[in-house]
Design a protein around this motif. Sequence first.
Motif, PDB file in Angstrom:
ATOM      1  N   TYR A  42       0.816  -1.205   0.000  1.00  0.00           N
ATOM      2  CA  TYR A  42       0.000   0.000   0.000  1.00  0.00           C
ATOM      3  C   TYR A  42       0.853   1.260   0.000  1.00  0.00           C
ATOM      4  CZ  TYR A  42      -3.762  -3.215   0.986  1.00  0.00           C
ATOM      5  OH  TYR A  42      -4.662  -4.236   0.901  1.00  0.00           O
ATOM      6  N   GLU A  43       0.367   2.272  -0.732  1.00  0.00           N
ATOM      7  CA  GLU A  43       1.032   3.563  -0.789  1.00  0.00           C
ATOM      8  C   GLU A  43       0.032   4.652  -0.433  1.00  0.00           C
ATOM      9  OE1 GLU A  43       2.592   4.017  -4.720  1.00  0.00           O
ATOM     10  OE2 GLU A  43       3.853   2.238  -4.562  1.00  0.00           O
ATOM     11  N   VAL A  44       0.480   5.644   0.320  1.00  0.00           N
ATOM     12  CA  VAL A  44      -0.369   6.771   0.704  1.00  0.00           C
ATOM     13  C   VAL A  44      -0.275   7.829  -0.386  1.00  0.00           C
ATOM     14  CG1 VAL A  44      -0.676   8.609   2.393  1.00  0.00           C
ATOM     15  CG2 VAL A  44      -0.088   6.316   3.160  1.00  0.00           C
ATOM     16  N   SER A  45      -1.442   8.311  -0.869  1.00  0.00           N
ATOM     17  CA  SER A  45      -1.411   9.336  -1.907  1.00  0.00           C
ATOM     18  C   SER A  45      -1.775  10.725  -1.387  1.00  0.00           C
ATOM     19  CB  SER A  45      -2.311   8.944  -3.080  1.00  0.00           C
ATOM     20  OG  SER A  45      -3.607   8.637  -2.638  1.00  0.00           O
ATOM     21  N   ARG A  46      -2.722  10.829  -0.451  1.00  0.00           N
ATOM     22  CA  ARG A  46      -3.059  12.141   0.113  1.00  0.00           C
ATOM     23  C   ARG A  46      -3.795  11.989   1.429  1.00  0.00           C
ATOM     24  NH1 ARG A  46      -8.315  14.325  -0.663  1.00  0.00           N
ATOM     25  NH2 ARG A  46      -9.679  12.804  -1.660  1.00  0.00           N
ATOM     26  N   LYS A  47      -3.729  13.038   2.241  1.00  0.00           N
ATOM     27  CA  LYS A  47      -4.426  13.048   3.527  1.00  0.00           C
ATOM     28  C   LYS A  47      -5.881  13.440   3.301  1.00  0.00           C
ATOM     29  CE  LYS A  47      -3.901  14.774   8.217  1.00  0.00           C
ATOM     30  NZ  LYS A  47      -3.042  15.542   9.117  1.00  0.00           N
ATOM     31  N   VAL A  48      -6.790  12.687   3.913  1.00  0.00           N
ATOM     32  CA  VAL A  48      -8.215  12.937   3.762  1.00  0.00           C
ATOM     33  C   VAL A  48      -8.768  13.669   4.975  1.00  0.00           C
ATOM     34  CG1 VAL A  48     -10.476  11.844   3.492  1.00  0.00           C
ATOM     35  CG2 VAL A  48      -8.505  10.913   2.294  1.00  0.00           C
ATOM     36  N   GLY A  49      -8.328  13.279   6.170  1.00  0.00           N
ATOM     37  CA  GLY A  49      -8.847  13.906   7.375  1.00  0.00           C
ATOM     38  C   GLY A  49      -8.125  13.407   8.599  1.00  0.00           C
ATOM     39  N   ARG A  50      -8.551  13.960   9.742  1.00  0.00           N
ATOM     40  CA  ARG A  50      -7.959  13.532  11.007  1.00  0.00           C
ATOM     41  C   ARG A  50      -8.986  13.695  12.112  1.00  0.00           C
ATOM     42  NH1 ARG A  50      -5.317  17.980  14.141  1.00  0.00           N
ATOM     43  NH2 ARG A  50      -5.992  19.874  13.120  1.00  0.00           N
ATOM     44  N   GLY A  51      -8.727  12.985  13.168  1.00  0.00           N
ATOM     45  CA  GLY A  51      -9.588  13.059  14.339  1.00  0.00           C
ATOM     46  C   GLY A  51      -8.737  13.004  15.581  1.00  0.00           C
ATOM     47  N   LYS A  52      -9.387  12.852  16.705  1.00  0.00           N
ATOM     48  CA  LYS A  52      -8.682  12.831  17.982  1.00  0.00           C
ATOM     49  C   LYS A  52      -7.747  11.639  18.088  1.00  0.00           C
ATOM     50  CE  LYS A  52      -9.596  13.247  22.906  1.00  0.00           C
ATOM     51  NZ  LYS A  52     -10.638  13.391  23.923  1.00  0.00           N
ATOM     52  N   TYR A  53      -8.161  10.497  17.552  1.00  0.00           N
ATOM     53  CA  TYR A  53      -7.407   9.263  17.736  1.00  0.00           C
ATOM     54  C   TYR A  53      -6.798   8.690  16.452  1.00  0.00           C
ATOM     55  CZ  TYR A  53      -9.663   9.342  22.261  1.00  0.00           C
ATOM     56  OH  TYR A  53     -10.091   9.718  23.503  1.00  0.00           O
ATOM     57  N   SER A  54      -7.005   9.340  15.313  1.00  0.00           N
ATOM     58  CA  SER A  54      -6.466   8.774  14.079  1.00  0.00           C
ATOM     59  C   SER A  54      -6.325   9.823  12.987  1.00  0.00           C
ATOM     60  CB  SER A  54      -7.374   7.649  13.576  1.00  0.00           C
ATOM     61  OG  SER A  54      -8.633   8.179  13.206  1.00  0.00           O
ATOM     62  N   GLU A  55      -5.591   9.451  11.949  1.00  0.00           N
ATOM     63  CA  GLU A  55      -5.493  10.235  10.727  1.00  0.00           C
ATOM     64  C   GLU A  55      -5.890   9.316   9.578  1.00  0.00           C
ATOM     65  OE1 GLU A  55      -1.897  12.370  10.171  1.00  0.00           O
ATOM     66  OE2 GLU A  55      -1.924  13.210  12.178  1.00  0.00           O
ATOM     67  N   ILE A  72      -4.679   5.497  10.172  1.00  0.00           N
ATOM     68  CA  ILE A  72      -3.539   5.293  11.059  1.00  0.00           C
ATOM     69  C   ILE A  72      -3.918   5.801  12.443  1.00  0.00           C
ATOM     70  CG2 ILE A  72      -1.134   5.859  11.496  1.00  0.00           C
ATOM     71  CD1 ILE A  72      -0.804   6.180   8.458  1.00  0.00           C
ATOM     72  N   LEU A  73      -3.906   4.892  13.404  1.00  0.00           N
ATOM     73  CA  LEU A  73      -4.272   5.243  14.775  1.00  0.00           C
ATOM     74  C   LEU A  73      -3.120   5.941  15.460  1.00  0.00           C
ATOM     75  CD1 LEU A  73      -6.068   1.947  15.796  1.00  0.00           C
ATOM     76  CD2 LEU A  73      -7.093   4.046  14.954  1.00  0.00           C
ATOM     77  N   LYS A  74      -3.449   6.995  16.210  1.00  0.00           N
ATOM     78  CA  LYS A  74      -2.449   7.701  17.007  1.00  0.00           C
ATOM     79  C   LYS A  74      -2.241   6.935  18.302  1.00  0.00           C
ATOM     80  CE  LYS A  74      -3.983  12.208  15.327  1.00  0.00           C
ATOM     81  NZ  LYS A  74      -4.616  13.469  15.715  1.00  0.00           N
ATOM     82  N   PRO A  75      -1.043   6.990  18.861  1.00  0.00           N
ATOM     83  CA  PRO A  75      -0.822   6.312  20.142  1.00  0.00           C
ATOM     84  C   PRO A  75      -1.632   6.987  21.248  1.00  0.00           C
ATOM     85  CG  PRO A  75       1.167   7.454  19.412  1.00  0.00           C
ATOM     86  CD  PRO A  75       0.151   7.612  18.336  1.00  0.00           C
ATOM     87  N   VAL A  76      -2.179   6.181  22.135  1.00  0.00           N
ATOM     88  CA  VAL A  76      -2.971   6.671  23.262  1.00  0.00           C
ATOM     89  C   VAL A  76      -2.351   6.142  24.540  1.00  0.00           C
ATOM     90  CG1 VAL A  76      -5.244   6.666  24.347  1.00  0.00           C
ATOM     91  CG2 VAL A  76      -5.066   6.681  21.867  1.00  0.00           C
ATOM     92  N   MET A  77      -2.184   7.023  25.534  1.00  0.00           N
ATOM     93  CA  MET A  77      -1.635   6.579  26.818  1.00  0.00           C
ATOM     94  C   MET A  77      -2.611   5.615  27.483  1.00  0.00           C
ATOM     95  SD  MET A  77       0.264   9.915  28.425  1.00  0.00           S
ATOM     96  CE  MET A  77      -1.212  10.880  28.594  1.00  0.00           C
ATOM     97  N   LYS A  78      -2.092   4.582  28.099  1.00  0.00           N
ATOM     98  CA  LYS A  78      -2.909   3.535  28.708  1.00  0.00           C
ATOM     99  C   LYS A  78      -3.874   4.107  29.762  1.00  0.00           C
ATOM    100  CE  LYS A  78      -2.565  -1.211  29.370  1.00  0.00           C
ATOM    101  NZ  LYS A  78      -2.837  -1.990  28.211  1.00  0.00           N
ATOM    102  N   LYS A  79      -3.459   5.144  30.485  1.00  0.00           N
ATOM    103  CA  LYS A  79      -4.322   5.698  31.537  1.00  0.00           C
ATOM    104  C   LYS A  79      -5.553   6.413  30.974  1.00  0.00           C
ATOM    105  CE  LYS A  79      -1.951  10.110  32.150  1.00  0.00           C
ATOM    106  NZ  LYS A  79      -1.211  10.962  33.053  1.00  0.00           N
ATOM    107  N   LYS A  80      -5.540   6.766  29.669  1.00  0.00           N
ATOM    108  CA  LYS A  80      -6.688   7.424  29.055  1.00  0.00           C
ATOM    109  C   LYS A  80      -7.755   6.433  28.589  1.00  0.00           C
ATOM    110  CE  LYS A  80      -4.790  11.760  27.822  1.00  0.00           C
ATOM    111  NZ  LYS A  80      -5.369  12.972  27.382  1.00  0.00           N
ATOM    112  N   ILE A  81      -7.382   5.150  28.511  1.00  0.00           N
ATOM    113  CA  ILE A  81      -8.327   4.126  28.085  1.00  0.00           C
ATOM    114  C   ILE A  81      -9.116   3.672  29.298  1.00  0.00           C
ATOM    115  CG2 ILE A  81      -8.577   1.847  27.046  1.00  0.00           C
ATOM    116  CD1 ILE A  81      -5.901   2.369  25.633  1.00  0.00           C
TER     117      ILE A  81
END
Length: 82
Positions: A42-55, A72-81
């Motif tokens: 897989y190849e990334v061609s362009r960014k579509v959007g982003r949110g609190k936990y992912s792009e 692509i999920l952003k890393p989340v600290m364990k204490k926030k889960i």
Amino acid sequence: MASAPSAKSQLPRLYADVNTLRSREYWDYEILSVNWGCQDDYEVSRKVGRGKYSEVFEGINATTGEKCVIKILKPVMKKKIK
């Protein structure tokens, strides 16, 4: 004066017993084991959007030429889960 709602009336009207009808694997994310496939095709061609936990990106499968969406999920600290 209205009385306090009973415990029975606080349950959802639909799907109140959904987890009792399903196996533990359906609802228990602590035991989830993800089997990742090959990501090299897989190849990334362009960014579509982003949110609190992912792009989110538009991508392409280099082998087939088929368009796809890559999240692509952003890393989340364990204490926030919770």
